[in-house]
Write a protein that holds these residues in place. Structure first.
Motif, short mmCIF file in Angstrom:
data_model
loop_
_atom_site.label_atom_id
_atom_site.label_comp_id
_atom_site.label_asym_id
_atom_site.label_seq_id
_atom_site.Cartn_x
_atom_site.Cartn_y
_atom_site.Cartn_z
N LEU A 1 0.82 -1.21 0.00
CA LEU A 1 0.00 0.00 0.00
C LEU A 1 0.85 1.26 0.00
CD1 LEU A 1 -2.38 -1.28 2.81
CD2 LEU A 1 -2.67 -1.55 0.33
N VAL A 2 0.48 2.22 -0.81
CA VAL A 2 1.22 3.47 -0.92
C VAL A 2 0.75 4.46 0.13
CG1 VAL A 2 1.80 5.42 -2.41
CG2 VAL A 2 1.60 3.13 -3.38
N GLY A 3 1.72 5.10 0.78
CA GLY A 3 1.42 6.15 1.75
C GLY A 3 2.44 7.27 1.62
N ARG A 4 2.26 8.28 2.38
CA ARG A 4 3.19 9.41 2.34
C ARG A 4 4.60 8.95 2.67
NH1 ARG A 4 3.00 14.75 6.34
NH2 ARG A 4 4.87 15.76 5.51
N HIS A 5 5.55 9.33 1.85
CA HIS A 5 6.94 8.96 2.11
C HIS A 5 7.47 9.77 3.30
CE1 HIS A 5 11.10 7.84 1.51
NE2 HIS A 5 10.74 7.05 0.51
N THR A 6 8.35 9.15 4.05
CA THR A 6 8.97 9.85 5.19
C THR A 6 9.73 11.08 4.71
OG1 THR A 6 9.20 7.80 6.44
CG2 THR A 6 10.62 9.63 7.08
N PHE A 7 10.44 10.96 3.62
CA PHE A 7 11.28 12.06 3.12
C PHE A 7 10.57 12.82 2.00
CE2 PHE A 7 14.75 8.74 4.01
CZ PHE A 7 14.76 9.06 5.37
N GLY A 8 10.86 14.09 1.88
CA GLY A 8 10.34 14.89 0.79
C GLY A 8 8.84 15.14 0.88
N SER A 9 8.25 15.46 -0.27
CA SER A 9 6.80 15.70 -0.36
C SER A 9 6.24 14.75 -1.40
CB SER A 9 6.53 17.16 -0.75
OG SER A 9 7.04 18.05 0.23
N ILE A 10 6.12 13.50 -1.00
CA ILE A 10 5.76 12.42 -1.92
C ILE A 10 4.45 11.77 -1.47
CG2 ILE A 10 6.51 10.22 -2.91
CD1 ILE A 10 9.42 11.19 -2.14
N GLN A 11 3.43 11.84 -2.32
CA GLN A 11 2.12 11.25 -2.02
C GLN A 11 1.64 11.69 -0.62
OE1 GLN A 11 0.36 9.30 -4.43
NE2 GLN A 11 2.02 10.23 -5.63
N VAL A 12 1.69 12.98 -0.37
CA VAL A 12 1.43 13.51 0.97
C VAL A 12 0.00 13.30 1.44
CG1 VAL A 12 3.30 15.18 0.87
CG2 VAL A 12 1.02 15.82 0.04
N ASP A 13 -0.93 13.06 0.53
CA ASP A 13 -2.33 12.88 0.92
C ASP A 13 -2.76 11.41 0.97
OD1 ASP A 13 -2.78 15.65 1.07
OD2 ASP A 13 -3.08 15.75 -1.11
N ARG A 14 -1.81 10.53 0.90
CA ARG A 14 -2.15 9.11 0.93
C ARG A 14 -1.67 8.45 2.22
NH1 ARG A 14 -0.66 6.35 -4.60
NH2 ARG A 14 -2.28 4.89 -3.94
#
Length: 249
Positions: free
Chosen positions: A116-129
């Motif tokens: 499952l995809v979620g917000r990555h710890t680093f950066g601004s990646i998939q921030v709403d998931r």
């Protein structure tokens, strides 16, 4: 549907949201066992009639070693379970297979597996998931997985053995600004107790999970340094293409 127990390691909440969404969709009540900041979880054995969902994040393509150690304290007796890993839009590599293998070794029968995809710890990646659609799909998957016939073939989980290297902490160490009021929240919540009592000093055991950054009520924890900002910007650009969740049952 009878009560479902979710057992998870979730420093920044992605995994918690996903596995609890599965349990809610199943109905019949739920029990959450959060081992994120519990160094020695009480061993527990589930019966054949129980239903369990295990969840953990992906660190460099593997289950965090500390998470695997804690989740392995739970055993089953042919108990049906779902295994779920959450990752930040790059890839989950061997983590899902590793979690499924662990569950089987502990006496569980894996009836479903999810990456499952979620917000990555680093950066601004998939921030709403995970978003509402993700969580709804998670719940539908759980219903289908636990409805599988007992004589159905074993779930085919992607991944490789031997597993790739990974599962350790990252290299970034959160900083602490003068906004810190020494409330101690980061000390209590750190998954590996890497934050000293002064709320500032970090041990080498730090996972770079950034839990302290996410939960600090005063915004004192940060990674506001040029080296990290440059890395985060490049990483965000690299992983901007949305990946979809994968379900196996």
């Amino acid at each position: 549907m009878k009560q479902v127990t979710v057992v998870y390691f979730s420093p920044t909440g992605n995994t918690k949201k996903s596995v609890e969404a599965m349990a809610r969709r199943l109905g019949g009540g739920e029990e959450s066992v959060d081992v994120t900041a519990v160094e020695n979880p009480e061993p527990r054995r589930f019966d054949r009639e129980d239903l369990v969902i295990f969840g953990a994040p992906v660190y460099a393509g593997r289950i965090p070693a500390v998470a695997k150690e804690r989740l392995s304290r739970f055993s089953g007796d042919g108990t049906r379970c779902i295994v779920a890993v959450t990752y930040g839009n790059r890839h989950y590599d061997d983590a899902l297979l590793e979690l499924a293998d662990m569950a089987k070794e502990q006496g569980f029968t894996v009836v479903g597996a999810a990456a499952l995809v979620g917000r990555h710890t680093f950066g601004s990646i998939q921030v709403d998931r995970p978003d509402e659609n993700d969580l709804a799909a998670d719940g539908d998957f759980a219903v289908r997985a636990f409805a599988r016939d007992g004589a159905a073939p074993e779930v085919a989980v992607p991944g490789n053995r031997p597993y790739r290297d990974g599962g350790g902490g990252g290299k970034f160490r959160p900083l602490t600004s003068e906004a810190c009021v020494h409330c101690g929240l980061c000390v209590k919540a750190c998954p590996v107790h890497a934050v000293a009592e002064d709320c500032v000093t970090l041990a080498d055991t730090c996972l770079s999970c950034f839990r302290c950054i996410r939960i600090c009520p005063h915004g004192a924890k940060n990674m506001d340094i040029p080296a990290y900002n440059a890395f985060a910007a490049a990483f965000t650009e690299k992983l901007q293409t949305r990946r979809e969740n994968e379900y196996y049952y």
